[in-house]
Enzyme design. Structure first.
Site, PDB file in Angstrom:
ATOM      1  N   HIS A   1      -1.251   6.120   2.564  1.00  0.00           N
ATOM      2  CA  HIS A   1      -1.233   5.143   3.647  1.00  0.00           C
ATOM      3  C   HIS A   1      -0.983   5.919   4.925  1.00  0.00           C
ATOM      4  O   HIS A   1      -0.028   6.690   5.003  1.00  0.00           O
ATOM      5  CB  HIS A   1      -0.140   4.101   3.419  1.00  0.00           C
ATOM      6  CG  HIS A   1      -0.261   2.931   4.346  1.00  0.00           C
ATOM      7  ND1 HIS A   1       0.157   2.982   5.643  1.00  0.00           N
ATOM      8  CD2 HIS A   1      -0.793   1.712   4.156  1.00  0.00           C
ATOM      9  CE1 HIS A   1      -0.100   1.813   6.216  1.00  0.00           C
ATOM     10  NE2 HIS A   1      -0.683   1.030   5.340  1.00  0.00           N
TER      11      HIS A   1
ATOM     12  N   CYS B   1       0.799  -1.237   0.000  1.00  0.00           N
ATOM     13  CA  CYS B   1       0.000   0.000   0.000  1.00  0.00           C
ATOM     14  C   CYS B   1       0.827   1.280   0.000  1.00  0.00           C
ATOM     15  O   CYS B   1       0.665   2.129  -0.863  1.00  0.00           O
ATOM     16  CB  CYS B   1      -0.900   0.061   1.227  1.00  0.00           C
ATOM     17  SG  CYS B   1      -2.198  -1.152   1.231  1.00  0.00           S
TER      18      CYS B   1
END
Ligand SMILES: *[C@@H]1O[C@H](CO)[C@@H](O)[C@H](O)[C@H]1NC(C)=O
Ligand SMILES: *[C@@H]1O[C@H](CO)[C@@H](O)[C@H](O)[C@H]1NC(C)=O
Ligand SMILES: *[C@@H]1O[C@H](CO)[C@@H](O)[C@H](O)[C@H]1NC(C)=O
Ligand SMILES: *[C@@H]1O[C@H](CO)[C@@H](O)[C@H](O)[C@H]1NC(C)=O
Ligand SMILES: *[C@@H]1O[C@H](CO)[C@@H](O)[C@H](O)[C@H]1NC(C)=O
Ligand SMILES: *[C@@H]1O[C@H](CO)[C@@H](O)[C@H](O)[C@H]1NC(C)=O
Length: 321
Positions: free
Chosen positions: A124, A70
């Site tokens: 993130h 991510c």
């Protein structure tokens, strides 16, 4: 079905950009979504809202995952720089302090007259975006995170015996969840509130909405299972580990082994195959979680002003089965 070699995909729609006003931008990022979508030819999928969006969109079928993780994948996408240029490969590096003070896509809009706002998981969260989702550079106001995301890995799934456990497969009754809601529903409500609040504003907006599902665990309201009868779920055709696979390329799925329902299977480490009956249930739950997010996206798009560019993408995905 045409051969689809997509690894990351993007849908883009321009809705009636008739006047000269600067269009608004709505960027939707869906966590760990692969093209398990009807509009990408997956017949196990039930995604009517995304399919409808795709009909009036550019659909990109030959694009690639920046990275299979991510944080660096999102940082790459949002700074428009390849991982090879950023040299960021983990969850712990913030580009401004480690490589360069690069402008992000939302920052560029912000510096050009837009009000920019982030809801849910866009950058993130954590160290890789300096614990602020890159606020104040990228966003006009501090970002929104759903409060109930703190229960992401809590034992809130009801098992066969009626106890609350930490399962991979976790269909729920919304009302019985902590705070009586789920993170993506909170994000939807905040996005709708924002869109209504911006409706008469003179500044255009750049709104980014990051949905957490279908990332594991597969926690979603029960009703979405109705669209995915287990007998309709087909197993992958290539489910066996190639005998010549180098060890370094094998992911032994250590995360999901720690979930109660998977622990009960006592699958041998590191190569033990997932039993077929569980593979079917996992695919069913992934698809149901995707239908859940599709439904939320449908509810969000109702509130979008016509003069808006809508972009739908994911952070890193694999080839459709
Ligand atoms: C990084 O860029 C931002 C926005 O352009 C600017 O405000 C800031 O001063 C820059 N920081 C450094 C260390 O150059
Ligand atoms: C990151 O956050 C820290 C602590 O809030 C702050 O001192 C620092 O300036 C931030 N980094 C950048 C590049 O803005
Ligand atoms: C239900 O309880 C029984 C007896 O304690 C146990 O053997 C079984 O593993 C439990 N089932 C689940 C799904 O936890
Ligand atoms: C926007 O304008 C309309 C029409 O003037 C008005 O009814 C509505 O309350 C306004 N909305 C906001 C959020 O100010
Ligand atoms: C399940 O498969 C059957 C037989 O192929 C099909 O008729 C039915 O529409 C499918 N159900 C769903 C919900 O996709
Ligand atoms: C789990 O599997 C191992 C071998 O893979 C076996 O030795 C052990 O007895 C199993 N445990 C249970 C609870 O079935």
């Amino acid at each position: 079905m045409p051969p689809i070699t997509v690894v990351i995909f993007l849908l883009l729609v321009k809705l009636e950009l008739g006047n000269c006003a600067k269009p608004n931008v709505l960027l939707i990022i869906v966590d760990d979504l692969k093209p398990s979508l009807r509009c990408f030819g997956d017949r196990n999928a039930y995604t009517p809202n995304i399919d409808r969006l795709s009909e009036k969109s550019f659909v990109f079928r030959n694009v690639f995952a920046q990275q299979a993780l991510c944080a660096p994948s999102r940082n790459s996408l949002l700074t428009s720089r390849r991982p090879n240029s950023l040299h960021l490969y983990d969850f712990y590096s913030y580009w401004r302090s480690t490589v360069g003070n690069f402008t992000t896509i939302p920052q560029y809009f912000r510096e050009n007259g837009y009000h920019t706002y982030s809801i849910g998981k866009v950058f993130h969260p954590g160290k890789s975006s300096n614990f602020t989702d890159d606020y104040p550079y990228s966003w006009s106001t501090p970002t929104f995170h759903p409060k109930t995301e703190q229960f992401m890995n809590s034992p809130v799934c009801v098992d066969q015996n009626g106890s609350l456990v930490k399962n991979l497969i976790c269909p729920v009754i919304i009302e019985s969840q902590p705070d009586g809601t789920l993170p993506d529903i909170e994000s939807l409500n905040e996005a709708v509130r924002y869109l209504e609040y911006r409706r008469n504003a003179t500044k255009p907006y750049f709104l980014a909405v990051g949905f957490h599902k279908p990332h594991v665990p597969f926690k979603f309201p029960f009703k979405y299972l109705d669209y995915h009868p287990i007998k309709n779920v087909s197993l992958p055709t290539n489910k066996d580990r190639p005998s010549s696979l180098p060890l370094v390329a094998w992911n032994p799925w250590t995360d999901i082994r720690l979930r109660h329902d998977i622990e009960l299977l006592n699958v041998s480490f590191p190569f033990g195959p997932m039993p077929d009956h569980m593979s079917r249930k996992i695919i069913q739950a992934y698809n149901a979680a995707t239908t859940y997010v599709d439904d939320l996206i449908g509810q969000l798009l109702v509130h979008v002003d016509p003069n808006t560019i809508v972009i739908l993408t994911a952070d890193h995905v694999c080839k459709p089965a």
